[in-house]
Design an enzyme around this catalytic site. Structure first.
Site, PDB file in Angstrom:
ATOM      1  CB  CYS A 276       1.065   7.903   1.128  1.00 38.42           C
ATOM      2  SG  CYS A 276       1.672   7.358  -0.469  1.00 38.42           S
TER       3      CYS A 276
ATOM      4  CG  HIS B 171      -3.391   8.662  -0.755  1.00 34.67           C
ATOM      5  ND1 HIS B 171      -4.169   7.920   0.108  1.00 34.67           N
ATOM      6  CD2 HIS B 171      -2.114   8.257  -0.541  1.00 34.67           C
ATOM      7  CE1 HIS B 171      -3.407   7.099   0.797  1.00 34.67           C
ATOM      8  NE2 HIS B 171      -2.138   7.288   0.434  1.00 34.67           N
TER       9      HIS B 171
END
Length: 180
Positions: A155, A139
């Site tokens: 992440c 992301h």
């Protein structure tokens, strides 16, 4: 116009680079040459679509590389999971892809809708790991200074333009290998 600039212009016109994005303004011959090289590598990969696309994340190098078969198409700098929230290693595949994803805080459960300026995921989400409750994926980030560091909750943080480009190159089922 110099002879070199004229030749580069002909090559760019021949490759159709001007049709890729009319918003791109190239300011120098070096930038023009760099874009032409990048376009040529992507074109070679696109011309050989029989080779599968896959991603390799190197946690220690803070880098993800996009491959078409054995050809590395592009590498991007990334941020990975910090201590206590390490990015899982192993072989996975893309399971989710969302534009303007909702973020759910892993500690409080509070959600922030996609498109909200407070949403830390940015505009794109590419999920590749889950334990059934929490997810890990690629992301964007509102903290570009974190790219290149161990800073996330597991992440893979990327610059906004990089994750947008990656989003257009992968699909559900694309293999993702995470190595130390």
């Amino acid at each position: 116009m110099s002879k070199k600039t004229g030749i580069l212009g002909i090559l760019i016109y021949s490759f159709g680079l001007l049709c890729i994005s009319p918003k791109v303004a190239l300011s120098s011959e070096a930038e023009l040459t760099s874009k032409l090289r990048e376009y040529s590598v992507i074109q070679r990969a696109n011309n050989n679509r029989t080779q599968p696309t896959h991603l390799v994340i190197s946690v220690s190098r803070r880098q993800v590389s996009l491959y078409q078969g054995k050809t590395r198409i592009k590498s991007y700098r990334i941020a990975v999971g910090r201590q206590g929230w390490e990015t899982p290693t192993g072989n996975f595949q893309v399971q989710q892809m969302f534009k303007d994803p909702t973020w759910i805080n892993p500690l409080t459960g509070k959600s922030i809708p996609g498109g909200d300026p407070e949403n830390p995921l940015g505009r794109y989400w590419i999920g590749f790991w889950t334990d059934g409750k929490n997810w890990v994926g690629f992301h964007g980030t509102p903290n570009p200074e974190s790219v290149g560091k161990a800073a996330s909750h597991g992440c893979i943080r990327m610059y906004g333009n990089d994750v947008q480009q990656l989003f257009s190159q992968v699909r559900i089922g694309t293999p993702v290998s995470v190595i130390k």
